[in-house]
Design a protein around this motif. Sequence first.
Motif, mmCIF file in Angstrom:
data_model
loop_
_atom_site.group_PDB
_atom_site.id
_atom_site.type_symbol
_atom_site.label_atom_id
_atom_site.label_comp_id
_atom_site.label_asym_id
_atom_site.label_seq_id
_atom_site.Cartn_x
_atom_site.Cartn_y
_atom_site.Cartn_z
ATOM 1 N N ILE A 24 64.676 21.700 22.521
ATOM 2 C CA ILE A 24 63.214 21.807 22.473
ATOM 3 C C ILE A 24 62.798 23.278 22.466
ATOM 4 O O ILE A 24 61.893 23.661 21.721
ATOM 5 C CB ILE A 24 62.580 21.046 23.651
ATOM 6 N N ALA A 27 63.298 24.656 19.056
ATOM 7 C CA ALA A 27 62.323 24.090 18.123
ATOM 8 C C ALA A 27 60.974 24.786 18.248
ATOM 9 O O ALA A 27 60.259 24.942 17.257
ATOM 10 C CB ALA A 27 62.171 22.591 18.377
ATOM 11 N N LEU A 35 59.984 21.300 15.234
ATOM 12 C CA LEU A 35 59.035 20.902 16.269
ATOM 13 C C LEU A 35 58.508 19.486 16.017
ATOM 14 O O LEU A 35 58.243 18.746 16.956
ATOM 15 C CB LEU A 35 57.888 21.907 16.347
ATOM 16 N N ARG A 38 60.851 16.876 17.636
ATOM 17 C CA ARG A 38 61.184 17.024 19.058
ATOM 18 C C ARG A 38 61.231 15.697 19.805
ATOM 19 O O ARG A 38 61.887 15.591 20.819
ATOM 20 C CB ARG A 38 60.233 17.996 19.741
#
Length: 61
Positions: A24, A27, A35, A38
């Motif tokens: 995460i 990202a 993203l 995620r």
Amino acid sequence: MALTIIHLATIPVTNTSVNPARSISQALFSKSNALAQRWLFIVAPIAGAIAAGYVYKFFKK
């Protein structure tokens, strides 16, 4: 052993991460569509844990 095999097989190919927190964070700072994906970093480990629980109960009988 499984974690070692995952790292040895997938990091050189896709630069993968099996740590959701690291995935995460990467990202957030990458300039790609990571993203948007995620949710997979959160859902996949939970689904795997649930599946492992059921498999364990099945074989423990």
